[in-house]
Motif scaffolding. Structure first.
Motif, short mmCIF file in Angstrom:
data_model
loop_
_atom_site.label_atom_id
_atom_site.label_comp_id
_atom_site.label_asym_id
_atom_site.label_seq_id
_atom_site.Cartn_x
_atom_site.Cartn_y
_atom_site.Cartn_z
N PRO A 137 0.78 -1.23 -0.06
CA PRO A 137 -0.02 0.06 0.02
C PRO A 137 0.87 1.30 0.21
O PRO A 137 2.04 1.33 0.54
N PRO A 138 0.33 2.37 -0.43
CA PRO A 138 0.89 3.64 -0.49
C PRO A 138 1.55 4.04 0.78
O PRO A 138 2.42 4.81 1.03
N ILE A 139 0.72 3.74 1.90
CA ILE A 139 0.93 4.24 3.40
C ILE A 139 2.44 3.71 3.92
O ILE A 139 3.05 4.07 4.45
N TRP A 140 2.82 2.47 3.16
CA TRP A 140 3.79 1.76 3.65
C TRP A 140 5.17 2.71 3.46
O TRP A 140 6.29 2.69 4.23
N SER A 141 5.22 3.84 2.50
CA SER A 141 6.46 4.50 2.23
C SER A 141 6.50 5.55 3.68
O SER A 141 7.82 5.72 3.74
N MET A 142 5.52 5.64 4.27
CA MET A 142 5.55 6.53 5.57
C MET A 142 6.01 5.66 6.80
O MET A 142 6.60 6.14 7.61
N LEU A 143 5.63 4.15 6.61
CA LEU A 143 5.72 3.30 7.85
C LEU A 143 7.25 2.65 7.82
O LEU A 143 7.60 2.57 8.73
N ALA A 144 7.72 2.45 6.67
CA ALA A 144 8.96 1.90 6.50
C ALA A 144 10.18 2.45 7.26
O ALA A 144 10.79 1.92 8.06
N PRO A 145 10.43 3.99 7.32
CA PRO A 145 11.39 4.17 7.92
C PRO A 145 11.23 4.45 9.47
O PRO A 145 12.19 4.18 10.11
N ARG A 146 10.14 4.44 9.87
CA ARG A 146 9.75 4.20 11.26
C ARG A 146 10.19 2.92 11.73
O ARG A 146 10.63 2.71 12.89
N LEU A 147 9.60 1.81 10.99
CA LEU A 147 9.93 0.47 11.17
C LEU A 147 11.41 0.44 11.47
O LEU A 147 11.96 -0.51 12.44
N ALA A 148 12.25 0.86 10.48
CA ALA A 148 13.56 0.74 10.27
C ALA A 148 14.24 1.08 11.87
O ALA A 148 15.17 0.62 12.32
N ARG A 149 13.73 2.35 12.22
CA ARG A 149 14.11 2.93 13.50
C ARG A 149 13.57 2.24 14.85
O ARG A 149 13.76 2.83 15.84
N GLU A 150 12.57 1.68 14.34
CA GLU A 150 11.53 1.07 15.63
C GLU A 150 10.88 1.95 16.19
O GLU A 150 11.10 1.93 17.74
N GLU A 151 10.22 2.98 15.70
CA GLU A 151 9.77 4.23 16.50
C GLU A 151 8.34 4.23 16.21
O GLU A 151 7.78 3.83 15.08
N PRO A 152 7.61 4.57 17.15
CA PRO A 152 6.01 4.71 16.91
C PRO A 152 5.64 6.02 15.95
O PRO A 152 6.46 6.95 15.95
N TYR A 153 4.71 5.86 15.36
CA TYR A 153 4.18 6.91 14.36
C TYR A 153 2.65 7.13 14.67
O TYR A 153 1.70 6.30 14.74
N GLY A 154 2.35 8.23 14.33
CA GLY A 154 1.03 8.62 14.21
C GLY A 154 0.61 10.02 13.87
O GLY A 154 1.59 10.79 13.68
#
Length: 424
Positions: A137-154
């Motif tokens: 999904p297009p939203i993954w481009s925003m989630l991937a950098p946060r997952l790499a740093r294991e940071e919460p996002y919202g």
């Protein structure tokens, strides 16, 4: 100058000076103080409304943390066991009712969707926003950098179904250890129901208008494009009414919605009442001082001409006081009448109903009473006819003769007055 005109002119000028002093005090001291209080309260209301939205997002993130930091979710990200979905995400109606959850997606580390679902009863049931559609999904481009740093996002996401509160957390064990195996995402729509609940909670009447909301005027769209996100400003609407506007930023940092908070009218009403009380009190005091001064001066005069002149001054002052009080009462009652009419007869109820009322008022009372009597007489005749027909129909069934129906017909005509009574 004529000695009789001088006291009248003096009293008039003193009266006008007193009125100007009172008006200046109200115009430049009292009302500006209330305006500052009113605007400060409006900014406070806007801050409370924004804090309520942030608190809702924070609560969604805390609920998500309990799911993302969980051994069962950590195991599902590796095994993809469907039993986890069936036992925890199988009933979306229950999830929406109990957790107010509208969206749940579970992503693997490579962006693959392990589970995805959305539901909103007001929007017709199951749904999937376009930002979450597809294998990646297009939203993954925003989630991937946060997952790499294991940071919460919202934050707030604009979708074709409305504004969505979005929270994302890395999937780890219950103890918070281990390499994150994916990303868990929760979503909750900022619909009218939720906004009304937040308004009740904060006791603030605010509106959240997205960029595609038809309620946005061209001027407010310009505010959305030019205001800095997170900064509350006082701006006029199209009709000149002042509101506190604040642009809300989306996940990408760009403004996607406008938070509009009105100014409370109770403060303006209190300011008006306070000004009226102050003007009335000071006006009475100053007028009393003028009267006392004129009376003492008239007693100090010894000449008859001077006494007549002093009397003329007192008469002029009393006349000015009477005219001022009359105008003040007229203005007050006119304002109260206007407010009462606005409250009792709103704009949408005008027109046809008011025309009907005018027609009814023009109709004479005698004609209305006559029409009422005729209507009641027809109702009694219809009831009597029905009673006679029922009775004769029963008699016809017992005797088997055809006389009863004819008798019933003659009775009906007689009661209606269409034919003279015939022989039995």
């Amino acid at each position: 100058m004529n000695p009789r005109i001088r006291p009248v002119l003096t009293a008039t000028l003193a009266f006008l000076a007193a009125l100007f002093a009172i008006w200046a005090l109200d115009r430049w001291i009292v009302r500006p103080a209330f305006v500052e209080i009113e605007q400060a309260q409006a900014f406070e209301d806007a801050a409370r409304a924004r804090a309520a939205i942030d608190g809702e997002l924070r609560g969604l993130g805390e609920e998500l943390s309990d799911w993302a930091q969980w051994d069962d979710a950590y195991a599902f990200a590796a095994s993809r066991d469907p039993a986890f979905v069936a036992s925890n995400l199988g009933d979306w109606r229950l999830l929406e009712k109990n957790s107010r959850l509208n969206l749940c997606f579970i992503f693997a580390r490579d962006g693959q969707v392990l589970y995805g679902g959305g539901y909103d009863a007001q929007l017709g049931g199951f749904l999937t926003p376009a930002a979450f559609a597809g294998e990646t999904p297009p939203i993954w481009s925003m989630l991937a950098p946060r997952l790499a740093r294991e940071e919460p996002y919202g934050g707030v996401l604009s979708t074709e179904n409305g504004l969505l509160l979005l929270a994302a957390r890395p999937i780890v064990t219950t103890r918070g250890t281990g390499v994150a195996r994916g990303m868990l995402v929760f979503g909750r729509f900022l619909d009218d129901k939720l906004l009304r609940a937040l308004g009740t909670q904060t006791q603030v009447t605010f509106e959240l208008l997205s960029a595609s909301d038809p309620r946005l005027s061209p001027l407010e769209r310009d505010y959305l494009d030019t205001l800095r996100t997170g900064e509350a400003v006082l701006r006029p609407a199209t009709d000149g009414t002042l509101f506190v506007y604040e642009a809300l930023a989306g996940l990408d940092g760009q403004a996607l919605a406008l938070l509009r908070t009105p100014i409370r009218q109770e403060i303006s009403a209190t300011a008006a009442r306070t000004s009226q009380t102050l003007i009335g009190s000071l006006g009475l005091v100053m007028l009393a001082l003028l009267l006392i001064h004129t009376w003492l001066r008239s007693r100090a005069e010894s000449a008859v001409t001077d006494r007549h002149a002093a009397a003329a001054g007192v008469a002029a002052l009393v006349l000015l006081i009477g005219l001022t009080l009359t105008y003040g009462l007229f203005t007050e009652w006119r304002e109260r009448s206007r407010q009462a009419l606005t409250r009792d007869f709103p704009g949408r109820s005008r027109g046809k109903g008011r025309t009907r009322a005018r027609v009814d008022r023009k109709q004479p009372r005698r004609d209305r009473n006559r029409s009422t009597l005729l209507r009641r007489r027809r109702q009694r005749q219809s009831s009597a006819v029905q009673h006679v027909c029922d009775a004769n129909a029963g008699a016809a069934q017992v005797s088997g003769a055809g006389v009863a129906p004819a008798r019933a017909a003659r009775a009906a005509r007689r009661l209606r007055g269409r034919s003279p009574p015939g022989p039995p």
